[in-house]
Scaffold this motif. Structure first.
Motif, mmCIF file in Angstrom:
data_model
loop_
_atom_site.group_PDB
_atom_site.id
_atom_site.type_symbol
_atom_site.label_atom_id
_atom_site.label_comp_id
_atom_site.label_asym_id
_atom_site.label_seq_id
_atom_site.Cartn_x
_atom_site.Cartn_y
_atom_site.Cartn_z
ATOM 1 N N THR A 88 0.831 -1.214 0.000
ATOM 2 C CA THR A 88 0.000 0.000 0.000
ATOM 3 C C THR A 88 0.860 1.256 0.000
ATOM 4 O OG1 THR A 88 -1.773 -1.162 1.186
ATOM 5 C CG2 THR A 88 -1.798 1.245 1.252
ATOM 6 N N GLY A 89 1.880 1.285 0.849
ATOM 7 C CA GLY A 89 2.775 2.441 0.889
ATOM 8 C C GLY A 89 3.577 2.593 -0.382
ATOM 9 N N LEU A 90 4.024 1.462 -0.949
ATOM 10 C CA LEU A 90 4.812 1.522 -2.184
ATOM 11 C C LEU A 90 3.973 2.038 -3.343
ATOM 12 C CD1 LEU A 90 7.481 0.948 -3.593
ATOM 13 C CD2 LEU A 90 6.743 -1.430 -3.910
ATOM 14 N N ILE A 91 2.720 1.621 -3.416
ATOM 15 C CA ILE A 91 1.834 2.110 -4.472
ATOM 16 C C ILE A 91 1.626 3.618 -4.346
ATOM 17 C CG2 ILE A 91 -0.552 2.050 -5.316
ATOM 18 C CD1 ILE A 91 -0.576 -0.938 -4.565
ATOM 19 N N ALA A 92 1.403 4.085 -3.105
ATOM 20 C CA ALA A 92 1.214 5.527 -2.886
ATOM 21 C C ALA A 92 2.451 6.309 -3.322
ATOM 22 C CB ALA A 92 0.898 5.785 -1.421
ATOM 23 N N LEU A 109 6.683 9.040 -13.387
ATOM 24 C CA LEU A 109 6.838 7.803 -14.142
ATOM 25 C C LEU A 109 5.557 6.967 -14.094
ATOM 26 C CD1 LEU A 109 9.040 6.364 -15.777
ATOM 27 C CD2 LEU A 109 9.645 5.107 -13.710
ATOM 28 N N PHE A 110 4.872 6.993 -12.939
ATOM 29 C CA PHE A 110 3.652 6.204 -12.769
ATOM 30 C C PHE A 110 2.404 7.084 -12.800
ATOM 31 C CE2 PHE A 110 6.495 2.922 -11.677
ATOM 32 C CZ PHE A 110 5.811 1.733 -11.550
ATOM 33 N N GLY A 111 2.453 8.205 -12.122
ATOM 34 C CA GLY A 111 1.254 8.989 -11.889
ATOM 35 C C GLY A 111 0.802 9.808 -13.078
ATOM 36 N N ASN A 112 -0.504 9.971 -13.166
ATOM 37 C CA ASN A 112 -1.121 10.786 -14.208
ATOM 38 C C ASN A 112 -2.336 11.452 -13.575
ATOM 39 O OD1 ASN A 112 -1.804 11.800 -16.836
ATOM 40 N ND2 ASN A 112 -3.384 10.211 -16.945
ATOM 41 N N ARG A 113 -2.174 12.687 -13.111
ATOM 42 C CA ARG A 113 -3.245 13.354 -12.368
ATOM 43 C C ARG A 113 -4.427 13.652 -13.292
ATOM 44 N NH1 ARG A 113 -3.724 15.539 -7.541
ATOM 45 N NH2 ARG A 113 -1.500 15.257 -7.078
ATOM 46 N N VAL A 114 -5.590 13.176 -12.852
ATOM 47 C CA VAL A 114 -6.803 13.385 -13.642
ATOM 48 C C VAL A 114 -7.816 14.255 -12.913
ATOM 49 C CG1 VAL A 114 -6.557 11.218 -14.895
ATOM 50 C CG2 VAL A 114 -7.821 11.248 -12.738
ATOM 51 N N SER A 146 -5.997 3.142 -10.459
ATOM 52 C CA SER A 146 -6.177 4.230 -9.509
ATOM 53 C C SER A 146 -6.363 3.626 -8.129
ATOM 54 C CB SER A 146 -7.404 5.083 -9.869
ATOM 55 O OG SER A 146 -7.721 5.970 -8.803
ATOM 56 N N SER A 147 -5.578 4.080 -7.175
ATOM 57 C CA SER A 147 -5.679 3.542 -5.822
ATOM 58 C C SER A 147 -6.985 3.937 -5.149
ATOM 59 C CB SER A 147 -4.493 4.032 -4.980
ATOM 60 O OG SER A 147 -4.434 5.452 -4.968
ATOM 61 N N ILE A 148 -7.690 4.927 -5.703
ATOM 62 C CA ILE A 148 -8.964 5.362 -5.117
ATOM 63 C C ILE A 148 -10.122 4.520 -5.632
ATOM 64 C CG2 ILE A 148 -10.603 7.273 -4.968
ATOM 65 C CD1 ILE A 148 -8.291 9.200 -4.988
ATOM 66 N N THR A 149 -10.151 4.278 -6.934
ATOM 67 C CA THR A 149 -11.299 3.595 -7.536
ATOM 68 C C THR A 149 -11.091 2.086 -7.678
ATOM 69 O OG1 THR A 149 -10.452 4.033 -9.765
ATOM 70 C CG2 THR A 149 -11.936 5.657 -8.802
ATOM 71 N N PHE A 150 -9.854 1.618 -7.595
ATOM 72 C CA PHE A 150 -9.611 0.187 -7.796
ATOM 73 C C PHE A 150 -10.075 -0.579 -6.566
ATOM 74 C CE2 PHE A 150 -7.245 -3.453 -9.515
ATOM 75 C CZ PHE A 150 -7.413 -3.234 -10.874
ATOM 76 N N GLN A 151 -10.803 -1.672 -6.783
ATOM 77 C CA GLN A 151 -11.407 -2.427 -5.687
ATOM 78 C C GLN A 151 -10.351 -3.054 -4.793
ATOM 79 O OE1 GLN A 151 -14.184 -5.377 -7.000
ATOM 80 N NE2 GLN A 151 -14.885 -5.905 -4.935
ATOM 81 N N THR A 152 -10.551 -2.937 -3.489
ATOM 82 C CA THR A 152 -9.632 -3.526 -2.513
ATOM 83 C C THR A 152 -10.353 -4.646 -1.765
ATOM 84 O OG1 THR A 152 -10.272 -1.929 -0.804
ATOM 85 C CG2 THR A 152 -8.411 -1.344 -2.221
ATOM 86 N N GLY A 153 -9.595 -5.416 -1.008
ATOM 87 C CA GLY A 153 -10.175 -6.475 -0.188
ATOM 88 C C GLY A 153 -10.424 -7.775 -0.911
ATOM 89 N N LEU A 154 -10.060 -7.863 -2.182
ATOM 90 C CA LEU A 154 -10.323 -9.087 -2.935
ATOM 91 C C LEU A 154 -9.495 -10.264 -2.429
ATOM 92 C CD1 LEU A 154 -10.472 -7.639 -6.568
ATOM 93 C CD2 LEU A 154 -12.376 -8.295 -5.093
ATOM 94 N N GLY A 155 -8.328 -9.989 -1.875
ATOM 95 C CA GLY A 155 -7.491 -11.065 -1.363
ATOM 96 C C GLY A 155 -8.136 -11.776 -0.186
#
Length: 398
Positions: free
Chosen positions: A177-181, A188-193, A297-306
């Motif tokens: 989670t921290g690495l993704i943030a 290189l990764f981010g694209n502000r929308v 997107s870390s905001i819209t991508f579904q979490t808890g699937l694991g």
């Protein structure tokens, strides 16, 4: 030297071999175990429905009304597409967990693994420009590689330092989670929308996977990568049940000491199994990434699937067919719960039902396992009693 053959008395036929206890054959034993497992699942589901009905009655709600509303909404055309899409994702998550379970490895890190893999694969898909077909395959392979490497960290810690995979994979969820943030804040990764949302660069059309029009009346399509989920289940079954690696995996899961005594490199098996589990976990986010969102997107991508995958793997007994039915059931309950709020019924009742189902099935399967062991012991005892004494055989030969 010629061997002496002792014939039966003239006019007498040789005694026919005694039939063994019923169900001791491979087919009979397997069929009985399957029937018991199905019966256990049905009984557990009925118990969960009954207990949920009691809870609804305590609240003053009609169980028949709630069930009819959930059924009508869950079986509508639009809901059926959503159920299939969710089930395809749940299935991949449960398979990733089941790979570890088959070797008594508890991989709780699927949640962090698939999110990190989706983030890196989404960024990779937005960077590169490849021909259609090759582009999708490259994105999927990147996701699998990231998942395998991330789970491999827990594997190396276990075989070199004896760190429990339960502890290490839980910690890796938080680290992911921290690495993704951190990665999403870089150019290189981010694209502000928007003011509050950062995504990876959009994946071009050559990297997207189109949907399947399985339910024409729905007006929306099922994820095209539902076929990937089915393929992963087939490969999982084949590898575990029809290969030497699968035999070593199951043998190590039953007894690592016995497997090592027979020549299995247990440490290598641990690393390979966790890496395979991670590779499967890396696929969890691919249906939504390539078939719908086209960016991470870390905001819209579904979490808890694991964590959902853990429950479904337990419910499906780590069997690819059982997991498929469990995934559809779970997705149906999730989808049909949306109608409850409209009728002023808390949709959390569905979460209670899901929890009761999992607990009931686990208990039921344990009872079935104990019953099967007792039945096997009785069959062996009956076979021993039916066998002629050793002295009688020697005397007849003399």
């Amino acid at each position: 030297m010629s061997s002496t053959v002792v014939d039966a008395p003239q006019g007498a036929s040789a005694p026919a071999p005694k039939a063994g206890p019923r169900g001791t054959g491979r087919l009979g034993g397997a069929g009985r175990r399957l029937a018991l497992n199905v019966l256990a699942a049905v009984v557990a589901a009925a118990f969960a429905a009954a207990l949920t009905s009691v809870i609804l009655l305590i609240r003053g709600d009609s169980p028949s009304f709630v069930i009819s509303q959930m059924w009508d909404y869950g079986t509508s055309a639009g809901s059926e597409v959503s159920i299939l899409n969710s089930a395809s994702v749940y299935y991949l998550s449960a398979i990733a967990v089941a790979i570890g379970f088959r070797m008594n490895l508890f991989n709780i890190g699927v949640d962090g693994t698939y999110r990190l893999a989706a983030c890196v694969a989404g960024a990779f898909g937005g960077w590169v420009s490849l021909p259609t077909g090759l582009h999708q395959a490259a994105i999927i392979l990147v996701a699998m590689a990231v998942g395998a490497v991330w789970a491999g960290i827990a594997a190396v810690l276990k075989v070199t330092r004896g760190v429990s995979e339960v502890i290490s994979t839980i910690m890796l969820n938080f680290i992911a989670t921290g690495l993704i943030a951190f990665l999403m804040r870089t150019s290189l990764f981010g694209n502000r929308v928007g003011a509050n949302d950062i995504t990876t660069k959009p994946i071009p059309h050559s990297g997207q996977v189109g949907g399947l029009n399985l339910i024409p009346s729905a007006g929306v399509e099922v994820y095209g990568l539902i076929l990937l989920s089915a393929a992963v289940g087939i490969v999982f079954w084949f590898v575990v049940n029809r290969t030497r690696f699968g035999f070593d995996l199951r043998a190590t899961g039953r007894s690592a000491t016995a497997a090592e005594a027979s020549g299995v490199n247990v440490k290598r098996m641990i690393v390979a199994t966790l890496c395979l589990s991670g590779a499967a976990a890396g696929l969890v986010g691919m249906p939504a990434l390539l078939g719908d969102a086209h960016s991470y997107s870390s905001i819209t991508f579904q979490t808890g699937l694991g964590f959902t995958g853990i429950a479904i793997a337990l419910l499906g007994r780590n069997n690819p067919v059982g997991i498929a039915f469990a995934s559809i059931l779970w997705a149906f309950l999730d989808q049909s719960a949306q109608i409850l709020d409209i009728n002023n019924i808390p949709k959390e009742i569905v979460q209670i039902t899901q929890g009761i189902v999992v607990l009931s099935v686990v208990v039921a399967y344990e009872l079935v396992r104990r019953f099967a062991l007792r039945a096997q012991a009785r069959s062996v005892g009956a076979a021993v009693d039916a066998a002629p004494p050793a002295g009688a055989v020697e005397g007849a030969a003399a």
